[in-house]
Design a protein around this motif. Structure first.
Motif, mmCIF file in Angstrom:
data_model
loop_
_atom_site.group_PDB
_atom_site.id
_atom_site.type_symbol
_atom_site.label_atom_id
_atom_site.label_comp_id
_atom_site.label_asym_id
_atom_site.label_seq_id
_atom_site.Cartn_x
_atom_site.Cartn_y
_atom_site.Cartn_z
ATOM 1 N N ASP A 86 0.805 -1.223 0.000
ATOM 2 C CA ASP A 86 0.000 0.000 0.000
ATOM 3 C C ASP A 86 0.835 1.269 0.000
ATOM 4 O O ASP A 86 0.335 2.333 0.291
ATOM 5 N N LEU A 87 2.091 1.162 -0.289
ATOM 6 C CA LEU A 87 2.965 2.327 -0.292
ATOM 7 C C LEU A 87 3.178 2.810 -1.723
ATOM 8 O O LEU A 87 4.182 2.542 -2.347
ATOM 9 N N GLN A 88 2.235 3.534 -2.243
ATOM 10 C CA GLN A 88 2.331 3.996 -3.624
ATOM 11 C C GLN A 88 3.497 4.955 -3.802
ATOM 12 O O GLN A 88 4.127 4.982 -4.851
ATOM 13 N N PHE A 89 3.800 5.760 -2.784
ATOM 14 C CA PHE A 89 4.947 6.651 -2.882
ATOM 15 C C PHE A 89 6.230 5.844 -3.026
ATOM 16 O O PHE A 89 7.122 6.213 -3.784
ATOM 17 N N PHE A 90 6.335 4.727 -2.301
ATOM 18 C CA PHE A 90 7.514 3.868 -2.399
ATOM 19 C C PHE A 90 7.661 3.322 -3.814
ATOM 20 O O PHE A 90 8.763 3.282 -4.356
ATOM 21 N N ASN A 91 6.558 2.888 -4.420
ATOM 22 C CA ASN A 91 6.600 2.378 -5.794
ATOM 23 C C ASN A 91 7.096 3.446 -6.761
ATOM 24 O O ASN A 91 7.938 3.178 -7.622
ATOM 25 N N LEU A 92 6.583 4.632 -6.608
ATOM 26 C CA LEU A 92 6.980 5.729 -7.487
ATOM 27 C C LEU A 92 8.445 6.102 -7.262
ATOM 28 O O LEU A 92 9.199 6.305 -8.220
ATOM 29 N N ALA A 93 8.865 6.157 -6.002
ATOM 30 C CA ALA A 93 10.256 6.480 -5.699
ATOM 31 C C ALA A 93 11.198 5.392 -6.221
ATOM 32 O O ALA A 93 12.262 5.694 -6.762
ATOM 33 N N LEU A 94 10.807 4.139 -6.077
ATOM 34 C CA LEU A 94 11.627 3.037 -6.573
ATOM 35 C C LEU A 94 11.763 3.086 -8.092
ATOM 36 O O LEU A 94 12.853 2.892 -8.629
ATOM 37 N N ALA A 95 10.680 3.361 -8.777
ATOM 38 C CA ALA A 95 10.732 3.454 -10.236
ATOM 39 C C ALA A 95 11.652 4.587 -10.684
ATOM 40 O O ALA A 95 12.436 4.421 -11.628
ATOM 41 N N HIS A 96 11.587 5.720 -10.011
ATOM 42 C CA HIS A 96 12.459 6.843 -10.365
ATOM 43 C C HIS A 96 13.916 6.547 -10.036
ATOM 44 O O HIS A 96 14.819 6.922 -10.785
ATOM 45 N N TYR A 97 14.157 5.885 -8.914
ATOM 46 C CA TYR A 97 15.528 5.529 -8.543
ATOM 47 C C TYR A 97 16.145 4.584 -9.569
ATOM 48 O O TYR A 97 17.273 4.790 -10.017
ATOM 49 N N VAL A 98 15.403 3.554 -9.951
ATOM 50 C CA VAL A 98 15.916 2.586 -10.919
ATOM 51 C C VAL A 98 16.181 3.261 -12.262
ATOM 52 O O VAL A 98 17.235 3.058 -12.865
ATOM 53 N N ALA A 99 15.243 4.065 -12.714
ATOM 54 C CA ALA A 99 15.407 4.732 -14.006
ATOM 55 C C ALA A 99 16.606 5.674 -13.989
ATOM 56 O O ALA A 99 17.451 5.637 -14.892
ATOM 57 N N PHE A 100 16.700 6.507 -12.968
ATOM 58 C CA PHE A 100 17.811 7.463 -12.892
ATOM 59 C C PHE A 100 19.146 6.746 -12.758
ATOM 60 O O PHE A 100 20.118 7.094 -13.437
ATOM 61 N N ALA A 101 19.211 5.742 -11.883
ATOM 62 C CA ALA A 101 20.473 5.028 -11.662
ATOM 63 C C ALA A 101 20.919 4.312 -12.925
ATOM 64 O O ALA A 101 22.111 4.299 -13.245
ATOM 65 N N HIS A 102 19.984 3.705 -13.657
ATOM 66 C CA HIS A 102 20.368 2.996 -14.877
ATOM 67 C C HIS A 102 20.782 3.955 -15.989
ATOM 68 O O HIS A 102 21.763 3.701 -16.689
ATOM 69 N N LEU A 103 20.047 5.047 -16.154
ATOM 70 C CA LEU A 103 20.380 5.978 -17.240
ATOM 71 C C LEU A 103 21.701 6.700 -16.973
ATOM 72 O O LEU A 103 22.616 6.664 -17.800
ATOM 73 N N VAL A 104 21.814 7.335 -15.840
ATOM 74 C CA VAL A 104 23.022 8.104 -15.536
ATOM 75 C C VAL A 104 24.181 7.165 -15.225
ATOM 76 O O VAL A 104 25.294 7.345 -15.730
ATOM 77 N N GLY A 105 23.922 6.144 -14.407
ATOM 78 C CA GLY A 105 24.980 5.209 -14.033
ATOM 79 C C GLY A 105 25.518 4.430 -15.214
ATOM 80 O O GLY A 105 26.723 4.239 -15.339
ATOM 81 N N GLY A 106 24.641 3.973 -16.093
ATOM 82 C CA GLY A 106 25.087 3.250 -17.278
ATOM 83 C C GLY A 106 25.941 4.117 -18.183
ATOM 84 O O GLY A 106 26.969 3.671 -18.710
ATOM 85 N N PHE A 107 25.539 5.363 -18.350
ATOM 86 C CA PHE A 107 26.309 6.297 -19.162
ATOM 87 C C PHE A 107 27.678 6.550 -18.540
ATOM 88 O O PHE A 107 28.711 6.530 -19.224
ATOM 89 N N PHE A 108 27.707 6.769 -17.227
ATOM 90 C CA PHE A 108 28.977 7.018 -16.533
ATOM 91 C C PHE A 108 29.878 5.792 -16.553
ATOM 92 O O PHE A 108 31.096 5.923 -16.701
ATOM 93 N N ILE A 109 29.319 4.608 -16.379
ATOM 94 C CA ILE A 109 30.131 3.388 -16.414
ATOM 95 C C ILE A 109 30.730 3.200 -17.807
ATOM 96 O O ILE A 109 31.888 2.829 -17.948
ATOM 97 N N ALA A 110 29.947 3.454 -18.839
ATOM 98 C CA ALA A 110 30.456 3.317 -20.206
ATOM 99 C C ALA A 110 31.597 4.296 -20.474
ATOM 100 O O ALA A 110 32.580 3.938 -21.124
ATOM 101 N N LEU A 111 31.485 5.515 -19.966
ATOM 102 C CA LEU A 111 32.542 6.508 -20.170
ATOM 103 C C LEU A 111 33.719 6.302 -19.227
ATOM 104 O O LEU A 111 34.804 6.813 -19.478
ATOM 105 N N GLY A 112 33.492 5.584 -18.147
ATOM 106 C CA GLY A 112 34.532 5.432 -17.144
ATOM 107 C C GLY A 112 34.649 6.662 -16.270
ATOM 108 O O GLY A 112 35.716 7.009 -15.796
ATOM 109 N N LEU A 113 33.548 7.325 -16.042
ATOM 110 C CA LEU A 113 33.504 8.542 -15.237
ATOM 111 C C LEU A 113 32.816 8.228 -13.917
ATOM 112 O O LEU A 113 31.670 7.777 -13.917
#
Length: 147
Positions: free
Chosen positions: A52-79
């Motif tokens: 019943d924690l809809q805020f948690f679901n939304l926060a988790l979705a944003h965390y995963v999306a941000f971490a994968h997009l920015v983190g994947g880009f940084f890992i590929a560049l080695g930054l």
């Protein structure tokens, strides 16, 4: 802190150059998975519907999306590679132990998502130890501090 410095020093002297190409591929794959996650967040919402924690679901979705997009880009560049990997590891632990484990090992029905998640988790741990290598922005910035 001395132990971390010793690990970094050891990793810098024992870092094969070919492993940098695996780091780039890993970063691009994580970036791709982030794009795919953004395009289809419905499975996560369905899996978390029992909670019943809809805020948690939304926060988790944003965390995963941000971490994968920015983190994947940084890992590929080695930054900021190790820093980016630290944000990826909880996501992959969740994928391996909570999301994909129910579908079974070497199951054809789930398109081998468990195995892929496990391989990515192992590679993240390897690059957490080894670092970004010589073909990275971290290495370039270390050697050109006043560019």
């Amino acid at each position: 802190m001395n132990t971390i410095s010793k690990i970094e020093s050891w990793a810098d002297t024992h870092h094969p150059r070919w492993i940098d190409f695996i780091r780039v591929a890993l970063g691009l794959f994580i970036l791709y998975k982030g794009i795919m996650f953004i395009s289809n967040t419905q499975p996560l919402m369905e899996m978390m519907a029992n909670i019943d924690l809809q805020f948690f679901n939304l926060a988790l979705a944003h965390y995963v999306a941000f971490a994968h997009l920015v983190g994947g880009f940084f890992i590929a560049l080695g930054l900021l590679t190790r820093f980016s990997i630290v944000f990826q590891i909880p996501i992959l632990i969740g994928a391996v132990f909570f999301v994909n484990i129910d579908q079974g090992f070497l199951s054809v029905a789930n398109n081998m998502e468990f195995e892929i998640s496990l391989i990515v988790l192992v590679l993240l741990i390897v690059f957490l130890i080894y670092g970004s290598g010589k073909f990275s922005l971290d290495y370039w910035m270390k050697n050109h501090p006043y560019w």
